[in-house]
Write a protein that holds these residues in place. Structure first.
Motif, PDB file in Angstrom:
ATOM      1  N   GLY A  39       0.794  -1.228   0.000  1.00 57.38           N
ATOM      2  CA  GLY A  39       0.000   0.000   0.000  1.00 57.38           C
ATOM      3  C   GLY A  39       0.820   1.267   0.000  1.00 57.38           C
ATOM      4  O   GLY A  39       0.261   2.371   0.073  1.00 57.38           O
ATOM      5  N   GLU A  40       2.136   1.156  -0.114  1.00 56.67           N
ATOM      6  CA  GLU A  40       3.014   2.322  -0.033  1.00 56.67           C
ATOM      7  C   GLU A  40       3.671   2.588  -1.384  1.00 56.67           C
ATOM      8  O   GLU A  40       4.073   1.665  -2.096  1.00 56.67           O
ATOM      9  CB  GLU A  40       4.098   2.070   1.018  1.00 56.67           C
ATOM     10  N   GLU A  41       3.769   3.862  -1.741  1.00 53.58           N
ATOM     11  CA  GLU A  41       4.455   4.221  -2.978  1.00 53.58           C
ATOM     12  C   GLU A  41       5.964   4.019  -2.773  1.00 53.58           C
ATOM     13  O   GLU A  41       6.584   4.676  -1.942  1.00 53.58           O
ATOM     14  CB  GLU A  41       4.173   5.678  -3.344  1.00 53.58           C
ATOM     15  N   ILE A  42       6.553   3.106  -3.547  1.00 51.99           N
ATOM     16  CA  ILE A  42       7.976   2.777  -3.380  1.00 51.99           C
ATOM     17  C   ILE A  42       8.798   3.637  -4.342  1.00 51.99           C
ATOM     18  O   ILE A  42       8.955   3.312  -5.515  1.00 51.99           O
ATOM     19  CB  ILE A  42       8.232   1.267  -3.608  1.00 51.99           C
ATOM     20  N   TRP A  43       9.282   4.751  -3.826  1.00 53.21           N
ATOM     21  CA  TRP A  43      10.045   5.698  -4.644  1.00 53.21           C
ATOM     22  C   TRP A  43      11.516   5.719  -4.231  1.00 53.21           C
ATOM     23  O   TRP A  43      12.320   6.442  -4.811  1.00 53.21           O
ATOM     24  CB  TRP A  43       9.464   7.106  -4.498  1.00 53.21           C
ATOM     25  N   PHE A  44      11.872   4.887  -3.249  1.00 55.90           N
ATOM     26  CA  PHE A  44      13.211   4.938  -2.674  1.00 55.90           C
ATOM     27  C   PHE A  44      14.023   3.716  -3.088  1.00 55.90           C
ATOM     28  O   PHE A  44      13.493   2.733  -3.611  1.00 55.90           O
ATOM     29  CB  PHE A  44      13.136   5.046  -1.154  1.00 55.90           C
ATOM     30  N   GLN A  45      15.336   3.780  -2.831  1.00 56.33           N
ATOM     31  CA  GLN A  45      16.254   2.720  -3.240  1.00 56.33           C
ATOM     32  C   GLN A  45      16.152   1.506  -2.323  1.00 56.33           C
ATOM     33  O   GLN A  45      15.760   1.611  -1.169  1.00 56.33           O
ATOM     34  CB  GLN A  45      17.687   3.259  -3.252  1.00 56.33           C
ATOM     35  N   SER A  46      16.527   0.342  -2.864  1.00 56.31           N
ATOM     36  CA  SER A  46      16.346  -0.930  -2.164  1.00 56.31           C
ATOM     37  C   SER A  46      17.610  -1.330  -1.396  1.00 56.31           C
ATOM     38  O   SER A  46      18.650  -1.616  -2.003  1.00 56.31           O
ATOM     39  CB  SER A  46      15.985  -2.031  -3.159  1.00 56.31           C
ATOM     40  N   VAL A  47      17.491  -1.392  -0.078  1.00 54.98           N
ATOM     41  CA  VAL A  47      18.579  -1.883   0.760  1.00 54.98           C
ATOM     42  C   VAL A  47      18.854  -3.355   0.453  1.00 54.98           C
ATOM     43  O   VAL A  47      20.014  -3.794   0.401  1.00 54.98           O
ATOM     44  CB  VAL A  47      18.235  -1.682   2.255  1.00 54.98           C
ATOM     45  N   ARG A  48      17.806  -4.118   0.244  1.00 56.49           N
ATOM     46  CA  ARG A  48      17.969  -5.547  -0.055  1.00 56.49           C
ATOM     47  C   ARG A  48      18.805  -5.749  -1.309  1.00 56.49           C
ATOM     48  O   ARG A  48      19.686  -6.616  -1.355  1.00 56.49           O
ATOM     49  CB  ARG A  48      16.604  -6.207  -0.237  1.00 56.49           C
TER      50      ARG A  48
END
Length: 303
Positions: A39-48
């Motif tokens: 439900g969240e807009e994923i606009w950030f970089q992936s730590v994984r």
């Protein structure tokens, strides 16, 4: 032998700080992160993804889970570092880091301890915030300060603008502090909690506009929760109306009353708010000039 490091990280601050640790040659043995929320807009970089590129195991279950606690005890890390990790870490876990457990918080502590500090600072009309590296204790954002960096909040900045500034400040703080932590020379400055404040998390419903507030206060709310956050909103003729961009102007008028459509201006408890980008729920986002062409609203009362 290098210190063994465990990192808890998420979001851009987590990504950039993990990247900085690796750039400095830290021996990161394990990363804890989060599954992205649907439900969240994923606009950030992936730590994984960053951990995977460096061959570092990444776990998305809570660091506090029993099986993770046992694994950490076996690993016996020297440092535990938290960068925008969303779970409170228990004292039992913190105690496993023999040289210290530290968190990088997105405010100039002790101001804006707690959740979503950048959004709160903008909503409250602050002129500055920052990033603070501090030791973790049971009470959130309350341990001794190692280092901090202040950033300006310009009147036209959105929370997204400020978050980017805080991210850079966080990297700056870590770049300075990590060599000192390894050397055992880092500062430990007691935090005076009486000089600060604590903020709760925010929900989308908290974005509802109260037109009895001043135009500047509503403007701060709009820029504090605009894209990529859920947005400030009001009700127009029974429909939810998102206000993505606005600006306070001089004038007077009944709070919530549409005073003009070219430009689109609404009365508030003090001053007038000019609405510049809007979106009816379920419809496209428009500039105000285009919005009023398709949505009659002259003289209506927004609630």
């Amino acid at each position: 032998m290098k210190d063994k490091v465990v990192v808890c990280a998420y979001h851009n601050v987590g990504y950039r700080c993990l990247e900085e640790l690796l750039r400095q040659g830290a021996d990161v043995r394990l990363v804890f992160s989060h599954e992205d929320s649907p439900g969240e807009e994923i606009w950030f970089q992936s730590v994984r993804a960053l951990a995977a590129r460096h061959g570092i195991p990444c776990i998305t279950s809570s660091i506090n889970d029993t099986e993770n606690l046992a694994m950490l005890a076996d690993l016996a890390p020297d440092f535990l570092l938290s960068f925008y990790y969303r779970n409170m870490i228990t004292p039992q876990v913190l105690s496993l880091a023999t040289r210290g457990a530290l968190n990088l918080h997105g405010s100039y502590l002790p101001r804006y301890r707690g959740r979503v500090p950048v959004n709160w600072a903008v909503i409250k009309g602050e002129r500055a915030t920052g990033a603070t590296l501090h030791y973790m204790v049971e009470k959130p954002d309350a341990g001794e300060i190692v280092d901090q960096e202040q950033v300006e909040i310009a009147f036209e900045d959105t929370a997204f603008d400020v978050f980017n500034k805080v991210t850079e400040a966080a990297v700056t703080v870590l770049r300075r502090s990590w060599p000192q932590l390894v050397a055992g020379t880092a500062a430990r400055i007691p935090m005076d909690l009486t000089a600060g404040n604590y903020c709760r998390g925010r929900k989308p419903e908290d974005g509802r506009i109260d037109w009895n507030m001043s135009a500047v206060e509503i403007y701060n709310l709009v820029r504090g929760v605009t894209h990529p956050y859920p947005g400030a909103f009001t009700t127009l003729q029974g429909k939810k109306l998102l206000v993505w961009q606005a600006c306070p102007v001089e004038g007077t008028g009944e709070p919530g009353r549409v005073l003009s459509t070219q430009p689109l201006r609404v009365g508030t408890g003090s001053g007038v708010l000019e609405l510049r980008r809007l979106q009816l729920e379920g419809a496209a986002e428009f500039d105000a000039a285009d919005f009023v062409q398709t949505t009659p609203c002259a003289g209506t009362l927004l609630t």
